[in-house]
Design a protein around this motif. Sequence first.
Motif, PDB file in Angstrom:
ATOM      1  N   UNK A  30      21.176  29.279  18.678  1.00 43.08           N
ATOM      2  CA  UNK A  30      19.856  29.141  20.114  1.00 43.08           C
ATOM      3  C   UNK A  30      20.553  30.334  20.707  1.00 43.08           C
ATOM      4  N   UNK A  31      21.842  30.102  20.797  1.00 45.54           N
ATOM      5  CA  UNK A  31      22.778  31.291  21.536  1.00 45.54           C
ATOM      6  C   UNK A  31      22.856  32.414  21.419  1.00 45.54           C
ATOM      7  N   UNK A 151      18.342  42.004  12.913  1.00 45.59           N
ATOM      8  CA  UNK A 151      19.264  40.820  12.271  1.00 45.59           C
ATOM      9  C   UNK A 151      19.870  40.752  14.133  1.00 45.59           C
ATOM     10  N   UNK A 152      19.907  39.022  14.711  1.00 47.87           N
ATOM     11  CA  UNK A 152      20.823  38.412  15.471  1.00 47.87           C
ATOM     12  C   UNK A 152      22.425  38.806  15.307  1.00 47.87           C
ATOM     13  N   UNK A 153      22.942  39.531  15.793  1.00 47.07           N
ATOM     14  CA  UNK A 153      24.390  39.690  16.647  1.00 47.07           C
ATOM     15  C   UNK A 153      24.938  39.286  17.173  1.00 47.07           C
ATOM     16  N   UNK A 154      24.970  38.001  17.386  1.00 44.63           N
ATOM     17  CA  UNK A 154      25.217  37.253  18.696  1.00 44.63           C
ATOM     18  C   UNK A 154      24.025  37.196  19.366  1.00 44.63           C
ATOM     19  N   UNK A 182      17.272  55.409  13.587  1.00 41.83           N
ATOM     20  CA  UNK A 182      17.618  54.812  13.816  1.00 41.83           C
ATOM     21  C   UNK A 182      17.728  53.201  13.997  1.00 41.83           C
ATOM     22  N   UNK A 183      18.997  52.780  14.621  1.00 41.98           N
ATOM     23  CA  UNK A 183      19.546  52.140  14.973  1.00 41.98           C
ATOM     24  C   UNK A 183      19.619  51.473  16.941  1.00 41.98           C
ATOM     25  N   UNK A 184      18.834  50.172  16.865  1.00 40.47           N
ATOM     26  CA  UNK A 184      18.733  50.209  17.934  1.00 40.47           C
ATOM     27  C   UNK A 184      19.486  48.191  18.176  1.00 40.47           C
ATOM     28  N   UNK A 185      19.533  48.120  19.604  1.00 44.52           N
ATOM     29  CA  UNK A 185      20.600  46.978  19.857  1.00 44.52           C
ATOM     30  C   UNK A 185      19.959  46.591  21.444  1.00 44.52           C
ATOM     31  N   UNK A 186      19.025  45.487  21.317  1.00 39.10           N
ATOM     32  CA  UNK A 186      18.994  45.024  22.789  1.00 39.10           C
ATOM     33  C   UNK A 186      19.236  43.842  23.004  1.00 39.10           C
TER      34      UNK A 186
END
Length: 242
Positions: A30-31, A151-154, A182-186
């Motif tokens: 969840x976090x 994918x999720x990183x934290x 293109x690498x995006x970090x939301x």
Amino acid sequence: MVIEHTLRRTVVRVAAAAAALALASAAPALAATPDIEGVWQIAAPTTVLKPVTGEVPFTAEGRKAYAANKALRAKGRFDDYDITLSRCSNPGVPRLALTPKRFKIWYRQNVVTFDYEWNRALRQINVGVPPQPDFMGMALVPTATGKSNGHWEGDTLVSVMEGASDRTLIDDLVPHGYDLKVTERYRLVDHDTLEDRIMIEDPATFSRPWEAVVTYKRQPDAIFAEDVCLDRLVAKQPVFPK
């Protein structure tokens, strides 16, 4: 009676322990997937994707293509370099990040969907989905938004987009080639602020990877009205209305 009562208490305790264990094991998941769903709009409208530091690091060929686009714009020959302005074509990635109108994000069945108010454009990011077999060779056909895998990183959603058509642009002028990545970090800066940190890579156009940051503000939930870009072209109105 005493045995039945003791057994019942034991069952309740085991169930409570199992529930607590399940909650504890689910907590990291969840976090790791914060709630980025909702309606968003760019905080500072712009048509230019500015590097975090310095200028866009063009190669010699990239600078030549950029200069050609500037010359074409000065002559009003938009169809020769920007089919979004001339035909209302999908702006592609990362240019969609600069749309001045609102967009909605929702996350269902391992797919993050971006529903744009502008021309009701769509973009999807597959999250944690294994590569699918390419039976018809479709992966070789570039599209405006390419193919995005995430994918999720934290607390950060990481998306990598490849396979975009070279007919799209980075912003309103900057070109790119077939090898664009293109690498995006939301990530949520706070509940009402969403940050998109964008890394651009294309060895034919840029001498090194470069990074830009775009920030959005949360908007009231709303149903988007129909938006037909071609109607604006016919009426000689801006393709990207404010």
